[in-house]
Each structure stands twice: as C-alpha cells, then as structure tokens.
Design a protein around this motif. Structure first.
Motif, PDB file in Angstrom:
ATOM      1  N   ALA A   1      62.906  79.978 -70.466  1.00  0.00           N
ATOM      2  CA  ALA A   1      63.801  79.334 -71.418  1.00  0.00           C
ATOM      3  C   ALA A   1      63.831  77.716 -71.408  1.00  0.00           C
ATOM      4  CB  ALA A   1      65.403  79.809 -71.136  1.00  0.00           C
ATOM      5  N   GLN A   2      63.502  77.224 -70.327  1.00  0.00           N
ATOM      6  CA  GLN A   2      63.301  75.971 -70.272  1.00  0.00           C
ATOM      7  C   GLN A   2      62.245  75.590 -71.199  1.00  0.00           C
ATOM      8  OE1 GLN A   2      62.658  74.099 -66.509  1.00  0.00           O
ATOM      9  NE2 GLN A   2      64.243  72.315 -66.940  1.00  0.00           N
ATOM     10  N   LYS A   3      61.069  76.185 -70.769  1.00  0.00           N
ATOM     11  CA  LYS A   3      59.804  75.865 -71.900  1.00  0.00           C
ATOM     12  C   LYS A   3      60.253  76.227 -73.355  1.00  0.00           C
ATOM     13  CE  LYS A   3      55.067  77.015 -71.979  1.00  0.00           C
ATOM     14  NZ  LYS A   3      54.821  76.974 -73.380  1.00  0.00           N
ATOM     15  N   ALA A   4      60.765  77.157 -73.566  1.00  0.00           N
ATOM     16  CA  ALA A   4      61.043  77.359 -75.231  1.00  0.00           C
ATOM     17  C   ALA A   4      61.897  76.338 -75.535  1.00  0.00           C
ATOM     18  CB  ALA A   4      61.871  78.902 -75.227  1.00  0.00           C
ATOM     19  N   VAL A   5      62.695  75.740 -74.737  1.00  0.00           N
ATOM     20  CA  VAL A   5      63.708  74.670 -75.631  1.00  0.00           C
ATOM     21  C   VAL A   5      62.392  73.382 -75.611  1.00  0.00           C
ATOM     22  CG1 VAL A   5      65.119  72.986 -75.010  1.00  0.00           C
ATOM     23  CG2 VAL A   5      65.812  75.440 -74.318  1.00  0.00           C
ATOM     24  N   GLN A   6      61.624  73.160 -74.755  1.00  0.00           N
ATOM     25  CA  GLN A   6      60.835  72.000 -74.623  1.00  0.00           C
ATOM     26  C   GLN A   6      59.832  72.238 -75.817  1.00  0.00           C
ATOM     27  OE1 GLN A   6      60.709  69.237 -73.031  1.00  0.00           O
ATOM     28  NE2 GLN A   6      62.350  69.859 -71.688  1.00  0.00           N
ATOM     29  N   ASP A   7      59.416  73.356 -75.927  1.00  0.00           N
ATOM     30  CA  ASP A   7      58.432  73.886 -77.029  1.00  0.00           C
ATOM     31  C   ASP A   7      59.039  73.666 -78.630  1.00  0.00           C
ATOM     32  OD1 ASP A   7      56.387  73.976 -75.273  1.00  0.00           O
ATOM     33  OD2 ASP A   7      56.557  76.365 -75.406  1.00  0.00           O
ATOM     34  N   ILE A   8      60.411  74.112 -78.571  1.00  0.00           N
ATOM     35  CA  ILE A   8      60.942  74.343 -80.026  1.00  0.00           C
ATOM     36  C   ILE A   8      62.021  73.308 -80.320  1.00  0.00           C
ATOM     37  CG2 ILE A   8      62.260  75.905 -81.402  1.00  0.00           C
ATOM     38  CD1 ILE A   8      61.012  78.139 -79.884  1.00  0.00           C
ATOM     39  N   GLY A   9      62.919  72.967 -79.221  1.00  0.00           N
ATOM     40  CA  GLY A   9      63.855  71.859 -79.733  1.00  0.00           C
ATOM     41  C   GLY A   9      64.151  70.983 -78.443  1.00  0.00           C
ATOM     42  N   PRO A  10      63.038  70.173 -78.222  1.00  0.00           N
ATOM     43  CA  PRO A  10      63.116  69.198 -76.878  1.00  0.00           C
ATOM     44  C   PRO A  10      64.325  68.287 -77.086  1.00  0.00           C
ATOM     45  CG  PRO A  10      61.259  68.529 -78.336  1.00  0.00           C
ATOM     46  CD  PRO A  10      61.612  69.826 -78.887  1.00  0.00           C
ATOM     47  N   ASP A  11      64.721  67.951 -78.302  1.00  0.00           N
ATOM     48  CA  ASP A  11      65.922  66.985 -78.592  1.00  0.00           C
ATOM     49  C   ASP A  11      67.185  67.590 -78.664  1.00  0.00           C
ATOM     50  OD1 ASP A  11      64.125  64.851 -78.377  1.00  0.00           O
ATOM     51  OD2 ASP A  11      63.596  65.048 -80.595  1.00  0.00           O
ATOM     52  N   ASP A  12      67.300  69.027 -78.517  1.00  0.00           N
ATOM     53  CA  ASP A  12      68.427  69.790 -78.706  1.00  0.00           C
ATOM     54  C   ASP A  12      69.270  69.804 -77.400  1.00  0.00           C
ATOM     55  OD1 ASP A  12      70.434  71.874 -78.799  1.00  0.00           O
ATOM     56  OD2 ASP A  12      69.349  72.451 -80.752  1.00  0.00           O
ATOM     57  N   GLN A  13      70.210  68.817 -77.477  1.00  0.00           N
ATOM     58  CA  GLN A  13      71.100  68.985 -76.333  1.00  0.00           C
ATOM     59  C   GLN A  13      71.925  69.897 -75.795  1.00  0.00           C
ATOM     60  OE1 GLN A  13      71.231  66.359 -74.043  1.00  0.00           O
ATOM     61  NE2 GLN A  13      72.373  67.203 -72.894  1.00  0.00           N
ATOM     62  N   TYR A  14      72.441  70.821 -77.098  1.00  0.00           N
ATOM     63  CA  TYR A  14      72.991  72.064 -76.482  1.00  0.00           C
ATOM     64  C   TYR A  14      71.988  73.107 -76.036  1.00  0.00           C
ATOM     65  CZ  TYR A  14      76.156  75.942 -77.178  1.00  0.00           C
ATOM     66  OH  TYR A  14      76.954  77.078 -76.851  1.00  0.00           O
ATOM     67  N   ALA A  15      70.972  73.380 -76.311  1.00  0.00           N
ATOM     68  CA  ALA A  15      70.172  74.147 -75.805  1.00  0.00           C
ATOM     69  C   ALA A  15      69.786  73.759 -74.430  1.00  0.00           C
ATOM     70  CB  ALA A  15      68.437  74.033 -76.601  1.00  0.00           C
TER      71      ALA A  15
END
Length: 213
Positions: A189-203
């Motif tokens: 999940a952490q990698k998905a956030v880094q790949d797709i929404g690195p600046d998305d604080q809520y993610a």
C-alpha cells in the motif's frame, strides 16, 4: 378406458369417460375393442400480439407488493412507484427497479427524497452488474464514482482500482490502499501511494493507520 380414466380429445384437451368421449376423425365412436386412431394433439393457438401481451413481470411485482404490504392478492387498488420499486428490488428484477427509481432521482437535489433516490439508483446499478453504465456516470457523478470504486473492491478487482487511481481518481486510490492494508499488505500500500499519489496526505494517513496494531 375405465371409469375416471383421463384421455385426450381431438383438440388435445383432457376428457373423462362419461363426460366427453374421444372420437375418430369421422366423428364416430370406435367399435368395442377397437383402438381409437392416434391423432396429433392440437397445438395451442397463437397468443396475442407482442404489444398486447400481458406484462407478467408487472403482475408479479403487484402480487409481491400486496403480499409485503399485507394486502390481498385480489386487491385492485393502485400501487405507487415506491412500493413497486421495492418489490422489484426484492425480486431482483433490476431493470424494472432501476427504471422506477431513476425516474424519481436527482443528484444533489434540493428534495432530500430525490437525492436519496439517486443514491439508491447508483446502488441498483452496481447490484445489477451494470458496471459499464456506472463507469460512464462516474465521469461526472461523484456518487457513481464512489459506488463504482466500492463495487470494484467488492469484486476483488484491484487492477481496475489501480488503473482508476492512476487516472486521477483519488477515491479509487483510497479504496485500493485500505484494501491492501486490511489484507496485511501495508508495504504494498505504501508503494502504491508513492507511485500514484506521493503528495496525497490522506493516502499516507491511511497507510500510517495500517501500521497500527
């Protein structure tokens, strides 16, 4: 044929001895011990035209609605659209339910009932497996978008969620990340956030909560 035995008349209808005897093509009774000639059973006459055919589904809805409301099956009082929609939903007659609800639904309507019906409409689309229609509506309708993402999760369609998240649907990203965290894949999940929404604080917050015991 003994007393009470059932046979077939030339029209194919059941008859009983003493009521309507079977006759041959000449209209005469067969002689004693003589077997009556075998005749083809008459086919059922063609039914009414398509436009005149009875709507069996509507009849089923009315009967079920009366049963649910405690009314008698022979009650001829009109049934309003809401009762019919609920009955159709209960029968999983999705096309009928969707048609009834959508006619009384409006997104972000000032009428709270119309707005609630819109949410109901989106839910019916998902339950009816009308994913393409829901996907089309999701382009401009946030309620359709949320119901679509939830439906993809329910179906285990992670790849579709990832595609939607990559296309900019933040709701799809949140659903994807929650699913990964809830199934013990926090690092994924952490990698998905880094790949797709690195600046998305809520993610990132969702992932952080996923690390908690």
């Amino acid at each position: 044929m003994g007393e009470g035995e059932q046979g077939l008349a030339t029209c194919g209808k059941p008859v009983y001895q003493g009521v309507q005897p079977c006759v041959g093509p000449t209209g005469k009774l067969p002689k004693q011990n003589e077997e009556a000639p075998r005749l083809p059973v008459c086919l059922r006459p063609p039914g009414p035209a398509e436009g005149e055919r009875t709507d069996e589904m509507t009849e089923r809805l009315v009967v079920l609605t009366k049963a649910l409301s405690g009314g008698a099956a022979g009650d001829t009082r009109p049934v309003d659209w809401l009762e019919r929609a609920r009955a159709a939903e209960q029968l999983q007659e999705w096309d009928a339910a969707i048609a009834l609800v959508s006619a009384h639904a409006e997104c972000y309507s000032d009428d709270p009932d119309m707005h609630d019906n819109h949410l109901w409409h989106m839910d019916l689309l998902a339950r009816a497996d009308r994913i393409p229609e829901l996907t089309e509506r999701a382009l401009t309708d946030s309620h359709a978008r949320r119901r679509l993402n939830r439906s993809l999760r329910e179906r285990g369609m992670e790849a579709a969620l990832r595609v939607r998240a990559g296309d900019g649907d933040r709701g799809a990203l949140y659903v994807l990340v929650r699913l990964m965290c809830e199934t013990g894949r926090v690092q994924e999940a952490q990698k998905a956030v880094q790949d797709i929404g690195p600046d998305d604080q809520y993610a990132h917050e969702i992932v952080a909560r996923g690390y908690r015991p």
